[in-house]
Design a protein around this motif. Structure first.
Motif, PDB file in Angstrom:
ATOM      1  N   SER A 105      52.562  50.017  40.413  1.00  0.00           N
ATOM      2  CA  SER A 105      51.297  50.562  39.913  1.00  0.00           C
ATOM      3  C   SER A 105      51.043  51.978  40.409  1.00  0.00           C
ATOM      4  CB  SER A 105      50.148  49.639  40.334  1.00  0.00           C
ATOM      5  OG  SER A 105      50.275  49.304  41.702  1.00  0.00           O
ATOM      6  N   LYS A 158      49.251  54.842  36.440  1.00  0.00           N
ATOM      7  CA  LYS A 158      50.479  54.068  36.697  1.00  0.00           C
ATOM      8  C   LYS A 158      51.627  54.723  35.922  1.00  0.00           C
ATOM      9  CE  LYS A 158      47.937  49.848  37.806  1.00  0.00           C
ATOM     10  NZ  LYS A 158      46.521  49.970  37.442  1.00  0.00           N
ATOM     11  N   ARG A 171      57.354  42.580  44.810  1.00  0.00           N
ATOM     12  CA  ARG A 171      57.251  43.321  43.540  1.00  0.00           C
ATOM     13  C   ARG A 171      57.735  44.751  43.786  1.00  0.00           C
ATOM     14  NH1 ARG A 171      51.621  45.019  40.583  1.00  0.00           N
ATOM     15  NH2 ARG A 171      51.465  46.135  42.571  1.00  0.00           N
ATOM     16  N   HIS A 199      49.450  48.580  33.255  1.00  0.00           N
ATOM     17  CA  HIS A 199      50.756  48.848  33.859  1.00  0.00           C
ATOM     18  C   HIS A 199      51.687  49.611  32.922  1.00  0.00           C
ATOM     19  CE1 HIS A 199      51.542  47.165  37.903  1.00  0.00           C
ATOM     20  NE2 HIS A 199      50.306  46.732  37.715  1.00  0.00           N
ATOM     21  N   THR A 247      49.566  42.379  36.246  1.00  0.00           N
ATOM     22  CA  THR A 247      50.152  43.194  37.305  1.00  0.00           C
ATOM     23  C   THR A 247      51.595  42.843  37.648  1.00  0.00           C
ATOM     24  OG1 THR A 247      49.308  41.625  38.901  1.00  0.00           O
ATOM     25  CG2 THR A 247      47.916  43.522  38.421  1.00  0.00           C
ATOM     26  N   HIS A 249      45.429  39.596  36.339  1.00  0.00           N
ATOM     27  CA  HIS A 249      44.666  40.560  37.148  1.00  0.00           C
ATOM     28  C   HIS A 249      43.339  39.967  37.579  1.00  0.00           C
ATOM     29  CE1 HIS A 249      42.318  44.290  38.035  1.00  0.00           C
ATOM     30  NE2 HIS A 249      43.446  44.556  38.651  1.00  0.00           N
TER      31      HIS A 249
HETATM   32  N1  DSN Z   1      46.205  47.009  41.985  1.00  0.00           N
HETATM   33  C1  DSN Z   1      46.903  47.123  40.732  1.00  0.00           C
HETATM   34  C2  DSN Z   1      48.332  46.740  40.882  1.00  0.00           C
HETATM   35  O1  DSN Z   1      48.885  47.024  41.927  1.00  0.00           O
HETATM   36  O2  DSN Z   1      48.946  46.214  39.976  1.00  0.00           O
HETATM   37  C3  DSN Z   1      46.223  46.408  39.702  1.00  0.00           C
HETATM   38  O3  DSN Z   1      44.864  46.697  39.745  1.00  0.00           O
END
Ligand code: DSN
Length: 453
Positions: free
Chosen positions: A33, A253, A384, A227, A199, A127
């Motif tokens: 993100s 992002k 992630r 995203h 996310t 989310h």
């Molecule tokens: N905090 C974001 C993320 O990291 O995907 C989503 O709001």
């Protein structure tokens, strides 16, 4: 008179800023993100636009002196229309302060308090602002088994406090959307709003199928593309614009602007959503943010941005493939986007410890939940990772192979420490010569791909 200077005026803050710059320059930022905005974007964000109040919308403000702010906001809107190929009967709002406020404005504009909303189950990749609540262990019930999560007593997000929020899960066999099951839940529950996006879902979503499901039950369909907005703008991922009833996204992002949000919707809905943004939820918009977004949108309209977005995906796919050669289990078996979710259950060291050890090696990622999560979100099963920022630095497939090798080396080093308390584990990670050597190599790689700070 000497020009005021941050270093002289506030050396304490200046030192923190310099440390953050150094960290960004010397480490690999791989949180999906995040991204690195251009100097021009940052210049616009730091400009005098921050000094102006402009409650209202272009040509209808509650404060005088907004002629240039009107030009600015109209410019941002027209660039967003061009970039996202927004239909002529749709409108654009660029004032929502970020993704959660943008989604809240959609709910406030189109729903009544207490209406039912249906989003993706958070641990599967949804989310918080799509209606998250959770059930403490003592309250786990059959209602929440299967594909439907009917919600828990802990209404942690405002969207579950003010709306009746239910969520759909992914298919346990392949971690993918199961449109038949989603349709069954929608027909049974009859939500007023269906939401996609999130996310940690690495695959494309079939927006037409979701719109058909929403139409069957008379629900609005909101596609939150926070995203993948940059990938969609570049035509690398499918677009929901013109299909969904409303599209929301953050701008920082894959789209690589500064922090902010944009809402797109058909004009009748947009009128209601505009009123929800202002005066429903906010006062004056952050004009410096809108200025930065405007610059970032112009950058995304350049042909180079399409190549950038293609490379983001190629890099993520290469990483996923390389990591699987080291026996890392990739959720859904790969990715269509900028993010890769790694199921660490076969490794014995989970997301929290792996992420911290990687940070000591100069690779910044985040721990994450995954489908069929059995652990706490504070110490979940997965990691992630994402490629937008390192692609901005100019890295390509060769560097992805190297990063996967380093990630595996870190995992090899920490495997024997899985039972240690976190503090003991971190101490070992900090003292590890192998991890320090990787951090040194990461720094050398970063040196070859400098950020324009
Ligand atoms: N905090 C974001 C993320 O990291 O995907 C989503 O709001």
């Amino acid at each position: 008179m000497n020009k005021p200077n941050l270093q002289k005026q506030d050396s304490e803050l200046f030192d923190i800023l310099k440390s953050e710059e150094k960290k960004q320059q010397e480490k690999l930022s791989m949180i999906p993100s995040e991204n690195f905005a251009s100097k021009a974007v940052r210049e616009a964000v730091g400009s005098v636009f921050m000094n102006k109040y402009s409650e209202g919308y272009p040509d209808a403000r509650y404060y005088e002196g907004n002629y240039h702010i009107d030009e600015l906001e109209k410019l941002a809107i027209s660039r967003a229309k061009e970039l996202f190929k927004v239909p002529s009967d749709w409108g654009v709002n660029v004032q929502a302060l970020s993704g959660s406020p943008a989604n809240l404005a959609v709910y406030l504009g189109l729903l009544e308090p207490g209406d039912k909303i249906m989003g993706m189950y958070l641990p599967d990749g949804g989310h918080l602002s799509h209606g998250w609540s959770y059930s403490p262990k003592s309250e786990r019930n059959e209602e929440n088994d299967g594909f439907l999560y009917a919600g828990g007593s802990r209404k942690v997000n405002v969207t579950s406090k003010f709306f009746k929020a239910i969520q759909y899960k992914t298919n346990p066999d392949n971690q993918l959307f199961d449109y038949e099951e989603i349709e069954k839940i929608a027909l049974q529950e009859k939500p007023k709003l269906i939401i996609t996006g999130g996310t940690a879902y690495p695959r494309e979503i079939d927006y037409r199928k979701m719109k058909a499901i929403a139409d069957k039950v008379g629900a609005y369909y909101l596609a939150d593309i926070a995203h993948e907005a940059g990938l969609i703008a570049a035509g690398v991922n499918e677009s929901p614009v013109g299909i969904a009833d409303v599209v929301t996204f953050t701008t920082h992002k894959t789209l690589r602007c500064n922090r902010g949000a944009i809402i797109l919707a058909q004009n009748d809905l947009m009128k209601k959503i505009n009123r929800a943004v202002f005066p429903g939820l906010q006062g004056g918009p952050h004009n410096h943010s809108i200025a930065g977004i405007s610059v970032g949108l112009k950058e995304a309209l350049e042909p180079e941005f399409k190549r950038y977005a293609e490379q983001i995906v190629l890099n993520a796919q290469t990483l996923a493939q390389e990591l699987s050669l080291y026996d890392f289990e990739i959720v859904t078996g790969g990715t269509d986007k900028h993010l890769v979710l790694i199921n660490l259950t076969n490794k014995g060291v989970f997301g929290k410890k792996f992420a911290r050890a990687l940070d000591h090696a100069g690779i910044i990622t985040n721990m994450n939940t995954m489908p069929q999560e059995s652990r706490s979100p504070a110490d979940p099963s997965a990691l992630r990772i994402g490629t937008p920022w390192i692609t901005t630095r100019g890295m390509k497939e060769k560097e992805m192979k190297q990063i996967a090798e380093w990630m595996n080396q870190v995992m090899e080093e920490i495997t024997g420490w899985s039972e240690d308390d976190f503090e003991v584990f971190e101490e070992k990670a900090m003292k590890s010569e192998r991890i320090s050597a990787i951090a040194q190599s990461v720094m050398e790689l970063c040196d070859n791909f400098p950020l324009d700070i």
